[in-house]
Design a protein around this motif. Structure first.
Motif, short mmCIF file in Angstrom:
data_model
loop_
_atom_site.label_atom_id
_atom_site.label_comp_id
_atom_site.label_asym_id
_atom_site.label_seq_id
_atom_site.Cartn_x
_atom_site.Cartn_y
_atom_site.Cartn_z
N ALA A 1 -39.86 6.16 94.62
CA ALA A 1 -38.72 5.71 93.82
C ALA A 1 -37.97 4.59 94.52
O ALA A 1 -37.53 3.63 93.87
CB ALA A 1 -37.78 6.89 93.55
N GLN A 2 -37.83 4.69 95.84
CA GLN A 2 -37.14 3.64 96.59
C GLN A 2 -37.92 2.32 96.54
O GLN A 2 -37.32 1.24 96.49
CB GLN A 2 -36.91 4.08 98.02
CG GLN A 2 -35.88 5.20 98.14
CD GLN A 2 -35.74 5.73 99.56
OE1 GLN A 2 -36.75 6.03 100.21
NE2 GLN A 2 -34.53 5.84 100.04
N ARG A 3 -39.24 2.42 96.51
CA ARG A 3 -40.06 1.20 96.41
C ARG A 3 -39.91 0.54 95.04
O ARG A 3 -40.14 -0.65 94.89
CB ARG A 3 -41.53 1.51 96.68
CG ARG A 3 -41.83 1.89 98.12
CD ARG A 3 -43.33 1.81 98.42
NE ARG A 3 -44.11 2.72 97.61
CZ ARG A 3 -44.38 3.99 97.95
NH1 ARG A 3 -43.90 4.48 99.08
NH2 ARG A 3 -45.11 4.75 97.18
N LEU A 4 -39.54 1.32 94.02
CA LEU A 4 -39.37 0.77 92.67
C LEU A 4 -38.03 0.05 92.50
O LEU A 4 -37.76 -0.53 91.46
CB LEU A 4 -39.46 1.90 91.63
CG LEU A 4 -40.83 2.53 91.42
CD1 LEU A 4 -40.73 3.68 90.42
CD2 LEU A 4 -41.84 1.49 90.93
N HIS A 5 -37.17 0.13 93.53
CA HIS A 5 -35.87 -0.54 93.51
C HIS A 5 -35.00 -0.08 92.33
O HIS A 5 -34.42 -0.90 91.61
CB HIS A 5 -36.04 -2.06 93.45
CG HIS A 5 -36.83 -2.61 94.62
ND1 HIS A 5 -36.38 -2.52 95.92
CD2 HIS A 5 -38.04 -3.22 94.67
CE1 HIS A 5 -37.28 -3.07 96.73
NE2 HIS A 5 -38.30 -3.48 96.00
N LEU A 6 -34.94 1.23 92.15
CA LEU A 6 -34.01 1.76 91.15
C LEU A 6 -32.58 1.51 91.63
O LEU A 6 -32.33 1.32 92.82
CB LEU A 6 -34.23 3.26 90.97
CG LEU A 6 -35.60 3.71 90.48
CD1 LEU A 6 -35.65 5.23 90.36
CD2 LEU A 6 -35.93 3.09 89.13
N SER A 7 -31.64 1.50 90.69
CA SER A 7 -30.25 1.27 91.05
C SER A 7 -29.73 2.43 91.90
O SER A 7 -30.30 3.53 91.88
CB SER A 7 -29.39 1.15 89.78
OG SER A 7 -29.22 2.44 89.20
N PRO A 8 -28.65 2.23 92.65
CA PRO A 8 -28.09 3.32 93.46
C PRO A 8 -27.74 4.55 92.64
O PRO A 8 -27.95 5.68 93.09
CB PRO A 8 -26.83 2.69 94.08
CG PRO A 8 -27.10 1.22 94.09
CD PRO A 8 -27.93 0.96 92.87
N VAL A 9 -27.23 4.34 91.43
CA VAL A 9 -26.86 5.48 90.58
C VAL A 9 -28.11 6.25 90.16
O VAL A 9 -28.13 7.49 90.21
CB VAL A 9 -26.07 5.00 89.34
CG1 VAL A 9 -25.94 6.13 88.32
CG2 VAL A 9 -24.69 4.52 89.75
N LYS A 10 -29.17 5.53 89.78
CA LYS A 10 -30.41 6.20 89.39
C LYS A 10 -31.02 6.97 90.57
O LYS A 10 -31.54 8.07 90.40
CB LYS A 10 -31.43 5.17 88.85
CG LYS A 10 -31.17 4.76 87.41
CD LYS A 10 -31.43 5.91 86.47
CE LYS A 10 -31.18 5.50 85.02
NZ LYS A 10 -31.25 6.66 84.12
N LEU A 11 -30.96 6.37 91.75
CA LEU A 11 -31.50 7.06 92.93
C LEU A 11 -30.70 8.32 93.23
O LEU A 11 -31.28 9.36 93.61
CB LEU A 11 -31.47 6.12 94.14
CG LEU A 11 -32.59 5.07 94.21
CD1 LEU A 11 -32.35 4.12 95.38
CD2 LEU A 11 -33.96 5.73 94.33
N ALA A 12 -29.38 8.25 93.09
CA ALA A 12 -28.55 9.43 93.34
C ALA A 12 -28.87 10.53 92.32
O ALA A 12 -28.93 11.72 92.66
CB ALA A 12 -27.07 9.06 93.27
N GLU A 13 -29.09 10.12 91.05
CA GLU A 13 -29.45 11.08 90.01
C GLU A 13 -30.82 11.71 90.29
O GLU A 13 -31.00 12.92 90.14
CB GLU A 13 -29.48 10.38 88.65
CG GLU A 13 -28.11 10.05 88.09
CD GLU A 13 -27.42 11.30 87.58
OE1 GLU A 13 -27.86 11.86 86.57
OE2 GLU A 13 -26.43 11.72 88.22
#
Length: 356
Positions: A64-76
């Motif tokens: 998921a981190q490699r996909l560069h999701l937004s900080p909010v999406k990563l927290a979710e």
């Protein structure tokens, strides 16, 4: 057999490590003065220390981190994976005690993981990648609704003049919540279809055990409930987009509205329903607090990017520290919200099934 389904799902979806694809790296010292090892420092690992107890979830988190999701999406996502981990570890204890003989709890865990993979674009399908838009940044929300009917309702609401900016933000959250419900329904429907196809190919209907028959009936009932909720939700969104919000609304948050609608049709006594209403009010306050931290996290991320471009080291250090604190708080609250939601949904589900 017990955990093979979960392991197989991850093996199919996660990419192979580079050493397995291209063979082992050359031994140190054989690359000469032009070797990468001699000229470039090793990149720091992105994995958080002990992010999850289960290795497969750490692999998903790194992907998921490699996909560069937004900080909010990563927290979710972090909160969703924490819930998944809790449930899987609990299931392993049940299995050791022989309490999942029919495999239904394991099947539910697989379905839940598939929903998470689809929700965050981790299942490898380009058509299910989440379009990450930010209400605060540019207002280009229409791209992420996936359903032309919802986009039409959103456009109508934006141009009607009946909504304040806060009400538009509230409506946007409801529309996005509806999109996620539809996505989850489609994943569950596809999973059930594959399960039934396997049963048809392996055994005849007459050879199915009573437990297998009951499991399939339970999944059909679950899908039927979700489809009813989706249809009711769309009717409500259509009404709101045409008429605006009424001051008589009991709750504002989409997930709370869903729970309240289901609770009213469950087999609760008047006293139980009133108690549930009060708990939903507390839950809604918890969601509002979580939403606040999500907004602060997004703003902090934007500020951090700006400071990084200026090169002010002292300012950058303070911004990174503030961002890390907000990120941790958003993850913590996200987990608490999802755990509370799971508990409340379970109570409503039991109340509705007791009615049948």
């Amino acid at each position: 057999m017990a955990s093979r389904g979960l392991k197989l799902l991850l093996l199919l979806l996660l990419p192979l490590p580079l050493p397995l694809l291209f063979g082992p790296a050359p031994a140190a010292g054989h690359g000469g003065k032009y070797s990468r090892e001699k000229n470039e420092p090793a990149p720091p690992s992105k994995r958080e220390p002990e992010a999850f107890r289960m290795e497969k979830l750490n692999q998903l988190w790194e992907k998921a981190q490699r996909l560069h999701l937004s900080p909010v999406k990563l927290a979710e996502l972090h909160a969703d994976l924490k819930i998944q981990e809790r449930d899987e570890l609990g299931w392993k204890k049940l299995k050791l005690e022989g309490l999942d003989e029919d495999g239904e709890k394991e099947a539910r865990l697989i379905r839940n993981l598939q929903v998470i993979l689809a929700k965050y674009g981790l299942d490898g399908r380009k058509d299910t990648q989440v379009v990450d838009t930010n209400y605060l940044q540019d207002g280009t929300q229409d791209e992420g609704l996936e359903d032309p009917r919802l986009e039409k309702l959103w456009h109508k609401a934006k141009t009607s003049g009946k909504f304040s900016s806060e009400e538009l933000e509230k409506l946007w959250r409801e529309l996005k919540h509806h999109t996620e419900k539809v996505r989850e329904y489609n994943v569950l429907l596809e999973t059930l279809s594959r399960t039934e196809e396997i049963h048809k190919n392996v055994i005849s209907r007459s050879d199915m055990s009573r437990i297998e028959e009951e499991v399939l009936q339970s999944r059909h009932a679950e899908l039927k409930d979700k489809l009813r909720s989706i249809n009711q939700g769309f009717d409500r969104l259509r009404k709101v987009s045409h008429q605006g919000y009424s001051s008589e609304n009991e709750f504002e948050e989409p997930r709370v509205i869903d729970l309240w609608d289901m609770a009213k049709s469950a087999n609760f006594t008047k006293k139980e329903l009133e108690s549930f209403r009060e708990e939903l009010k507390h839950f809604e306050a918890k969601i509002e607090k979580h939403n606040h931290y999500q907004k602060q996290l997004e703003l902090s991320h934007q500020k951090l990017q700006h400071v990084e471009s200026t090169g002010d080291r002292e300012h950058l250090s303070r911004s990174r520290e503030k961002y890390a604190l907000l990120e941790e708080k958003a993850k913590e609250l996200g987990y608490k919200v999802k755990k509370h939601l799971q508990d409340l949904a379970g109570r409503v589900s039991r109340g509705r099934h007791n009615e049948l």
